[in-house]
Each structure stands twice: as structure tokens, then as C-alpha cells.
Design a protein around this motif. Structure first.
Motif, short mmCIF file in Angstrom:
data_model
loop_
_atom_site.label_atom_id
_atom_site.label_comp_id
_atom_site.label_asym_id
_atom_site.label_seq_id
_atom_site.Cartn_x
_atom_site.Cartn_y
_atom_site.Cartn_z
N PHE A 169 0.83 -1.20 0.00
CA PHE A 169 0.00 0.00 0.00
C PHE A 169 0.87 1.26 0.00
CE2 PHE A 169 -2.88 -3.28 1.50
CZ PHE A 169 -4.10 -2.94 0.91
N ASN A 170 0.88 1.99 1.09
CA ASN A 170 1.49 3.32 1.13
C ASN A 170 2.92 3.24 1.66
OD1 ASN A 170 -1.06 4.97 0.54
ND2 ASN A 170 -1.68 3.69 2.26
N VAL A 171 3.86 3.70 0.85
CA VAL A 171 5.28 3.63 1.19
C VAL A 171 5.74 5.02 1.62
CG1 VAL A 171 7.56 2.96 0.38
CG2 VAL A 171 5.52 1.84 -0.55
N VAL A 172 6.39 5.09 2.78
CA VAL A 172 6.75 6.39 3.36
C VAL A 172 8.15 6.31 3.96
CG1 VAL A 172 4.35 7.00 3.84
CG2 VAL A 172 5.70 5.83 5.59
N VAL B 40 -8.02 4.43 7.61
CA VAL B 40 -6.91 3.62 8.12
C VAL B 40 -6.30 2.82 6.97
CG1 VAL B 40 -6.29 1.70 9.65
CG2 VAL B 40 -7.92 3.45 10.42
N ARG B 41 -4.99 2.87 6.88
CA ARG B 41 -4.26 2.18 5.82
C ARG B 41 -2.97 1.58 6.39
NH1 ARG B 41 -8.38 3.32 3.92
NH2 ARG B 41 -8.90 4.44 2.01
N ASP B 42 -2.35 0.71 5.59
CA ASP B 42 -0.97 0.30 5.87
C ASP B 42 -0.04 1.42 5.41
OD1 ASP B 42 -0.77 -2.27 7.07
OD2 ASP B 42 -1.48 -3.17 5.21
N TYR B 43 0.85 1.84 6.28
CA TYR B 43 1.95 2.74 5.91
C TYR B 43 3.24 2.01 6.24
CZ TYR B 43 -1.38 6.47 5.15
OH TYR B 43 -2.43 7.23 4.66
N LEU B 44 4.12 1.88 5.26
CA LEU B 44 5.29 1.02 5.37
C LEU B 44 6.55 1.84 5.12
CD1 LEU B 44 3.94 -1.77 2.99
CD2 LEU B 44 3.49 -1.55 5.45
N LEU C 116 10.66 -2.13 3.10
CA LEU C 116 10.17 -2.65 1.83
C LEU C 116 11.33 -3.12 0.95
CD1 LEU C 116 7.15 -2.39 0.48
CD2 LEU C 116 8.27 -0.68 -0.92
N ALA C 117 12.39 -2.31 0.89
CA ALA C 117 13.54 -2.62 0.05
C ALA C 117 14.22 -3.91 0.49
CB ALA C 117 14.52 -1.46 0.06
N ILE C 118 14.32 -4.11 1.80
CA ILE C 118 14.95 -5.33 2.31
C ILE C 118 14.22 -6.56 1.80
CG2 ILE C 118 15.29 -6.67 4.44
CD1 ILE C 118 15.96 -3.97 5.81
N SER C 119 12.89 -6.52 1.77
CA SER C 119 12.14 -7.69 1.31
C SER C 119 12.27 -7.90 -0.19
CB SER C 119 10.68 -7.56 1.73
OG SER C 119 10.55 -7.75 3.13
N HIS C 120 12.42 -6.84 -0.98
CA HIS C 120 12.71 -7.03 -2.40
C HIS C 120 14.01 -7.81 -2.58
CE1 HIS C 120 9.63 -3.96 -3.03
NE2 HIS C 120 9.69 -4.17 -4.33
#
Length: 320
Positions: free
Chosen positions: A169-172, A216-220, A225-229
């Protein structure tokens, strides 16, 4: 092993490049700079300015740098704008992915990590989105990402492609003060730019059936995120099994109201956001489970909301 990061000069892609380097893997970037910035690419990483629609250029890059896998982050990512520009969205995200896969097949590059999106789910009628939640995208952007996943699936049958798609969802936030979100459509940069300009940030709706009335949302955090890529890339390199798709979700969600309070604390700027009407089609709550990704891709929320806001604000102010 050398990984080509498409869109590696963008906000997310540049963090993926840094995570690859931290894992002692080689990275090469291709980006047309339509929304990325060459200064986001580390000096010691080869950079090619060009489009993934250029099949000949892709073949040259795959050959010259002996690419063994692709982390495909490039794309036109603005869901709202995609409604007004559907043909452009499909060209960039569907045709571009098809051209990239064709070049990979021609050169025998057989592994891809695909940056997909939680937009493939549309507005799910569940409290917690899992990978099996029905797909019902509501924009050309969401549709284009789902088609991208289908292309990978079909290439697996046709050519033995090994792949996985990461939906989020939302990357911050920022994992490096020199890299920050420059999108004109994302919440954090919109709020920061308003505050810096002396304007009051605006949010859409405070009458949702949520604890504080805001969505309400997921903010990541982008570095998480990069580590999981990279974890996905390493599993593909090792020939280990992966799911076709993973949600990168926090499981609990963060409200827009919580973000506004944290922005006040971090920036020291007192404000009460202007309240606009709800945006059509915006659900009260969309939160995804990251259980499968936690099992396989080193996924976890390493950063608190305050750390997300603080890192984003430091990067924004450092850049200006």
C-alpha cells in the motif's frame, strides 16, 4: 549475481538499489527519469537512462552488464491519474513489462521480482487482506499491475521464469537522507509541502467508522520494503521456493489522523488539518497481512510511525 533495477532512480527503486549493495549484490539501474532522479543513484552503480519500452536498449544492458535477474520497479504508479490516462498507464505498465520479459527471455535471464500493488484488490470487503483476497482493481493502474502478474505467470509456463510479485500500500519514510518521496500525489510530501509553504494540509474525510474518524491504511517504511525485495531476489538466486505473490502489510494499519498528530510532533509546526469530503470509493480501512512475507522475505515493520515521519521530514529538509 547482478540485478537490473528498473526504475532504480525513483524513490522506491533507489532504496532497493541501496539494499542490494548492503547485501553485497551488484546492481545496475535503468530509468527514463520521468519521475526519478539520477542523483538518487549511488555513484558506483551503473546508470542507463532509457525506457523499458526500448527492447533493443534492454538487450544491450542485459548483455553489457551480464544481468542475472531483474527487480522491476519501473512503472506509472498514480492510480487517480491513471483514470484520465489509461492508454499511457497500460503502455508503461503492461507493454513495458511485456517488452522487458521478451528481452529477458531472449537473453536467458530467468528471474524477476515484480513491484506490484495492493491496488489489485480494489476495495476488499474484509478486515484483513491476504494474498487470496479476491482481486477487483478499480483503476487502470490497479488493472495494469494485475495484468503484469498474469504476464509473469504465463512466462513461467512458457519459459520457466522464476518470479514473485510484492503487493503493498502506502510507502513512506527514508532510509537515506539523500533519497526522498517527490511524488505530487502521496500524503507525506503533500503535507510537508503545505507546511513548508505556510498552508494548512488537507485530508479527505473525518467521519469514517474508525477510532478517530479518519481512514486507516498500511503505511510502510521504504527501507523495510527494500529489504524484502532483496530477500526475494536472494531466494530466487538460491533456487528456493517462493509464493507467486506476497503482501507487504503491517497487519494493523495507521490512521490519517495519527499521521497528522505525529507530523505536528516531529516538525514542531502546530496545525489542524482542513477537512474535505471523502473521496469517492475510499474505504474506511484497508490493511493487509504480511504473514507470508514475514515467513519467507525477512518482512517486518522495523520502524515506528514516528520514525517513518521523522526520516521523511529529515530527508525533505535536507534536500532543500
Amino acid at each position: 549475481m547482478t540485478w537490473l533495477v528498473t526504475g532504480g532512480a525513483g524513490y522506491i527503486g533507489a532504496h532497493v538499489v541501496r539494499a542490494l549493495l548492503d547485501a553485497e549484490l551488484r546492481a545496475v539501474v535503468i530509468d527514463d527519469l520521468s519521475s526519478g532522479h539520477e542523483r538518487f543513484v549511488p555513484d558506483d552503480v551503473p546508470f542507463v537512462r532509457g525506457s523499458i519500452l526500448d527492447g533493443g536498449l534492454l538487450l544491450d544492458v542485459l548483455d553489457e552488464h551480464r544481468i542475472t535477474g531483474v527487480i522491476h520497479v519501473a512503472g506509472f504508479k498514480y492510480a487517480g491519474v491513471s483514470v484520465q490516462r489509461p492508454l499511457h498507464t497500460y503502455e508503461q505498465n503492461v507493454t513495458g513489462t511485456a517488452v522487458l520479459l521478451g528481452a529477458m527471455q531472449e537473453r536467458g535471464v530467468d528471474r524477476m521480482v515484480f513491484s506490484s500493488s495492493a491496488a489489485v484488490y480494489g476495495t476488499p470487503d474484509v478486515d484483513l487482506v491476504t494474498e487470496d483476497t479476491p482481486k477487483s482493481p478499480e483503476s487502470p493502474y490497479g488493472e495494469s499491475k494485475l495484468i503484469g502478474e498474469w504476464l509473469l505467470r504465463d512466462q513461467e509456463v512458457a519459459s520457466g521464469l522464476r518470479h514473485t510479485s510484492l503487493r503493498y500500500f502506502n510507502v513512506v519514510g527514508s532510509g537515506d537522507p539523500s533519497v526522498y518521496d517527490t511524488s505530487p500525489h502521496n500524503l507525506f510530501p503533500l503535507v510537508f509541502e503545505a507546511l513548508v509553504a505556510g498552508r494548512t494540509p488537507r485530508i479527505n474525510g473525518d467521519d469514517y467508522p474508525t477510532p478517530d474518524g479518519t481512514a486507516v491504511r498500511d503505511y510502510l517504511h521504504v527501507a523495510d520494503l527494500a529489504i524484502s525485495h532483496v530477500a526475494a531476489a536472494r531466494r530466487l538466486d538460491a533456487g528456493e521456493s517462493v509464493e507467486r505473490a506476497y503482501n507487504l502489510g503491517g497487519g494493523e494499519g495507521i490512521s490519517v489522523g495519527q499521521i497528522m498528530s505525529t507530523v505536528r510532533e516531529v516538525t514542531g509546526i502546530e496545525f489542524e488539518p482542513d477537512i474535505g469530503p471523502r473521496r469517492a470509493g475510499d474505504p474506511a480501512r484497508i490493511v493487509a497481512s504480511g504473514e507470508l512475507a514475514a515467513r519467507d522475505l525477512e518482512w517486518r515493520m522495523r520502524h515506528s510511525l514516528r520514525e517513518m515521519v521523522e526520516s521523511a521530514w529529515v530527508a525533505r529538509t535536507a534536500a532543500h
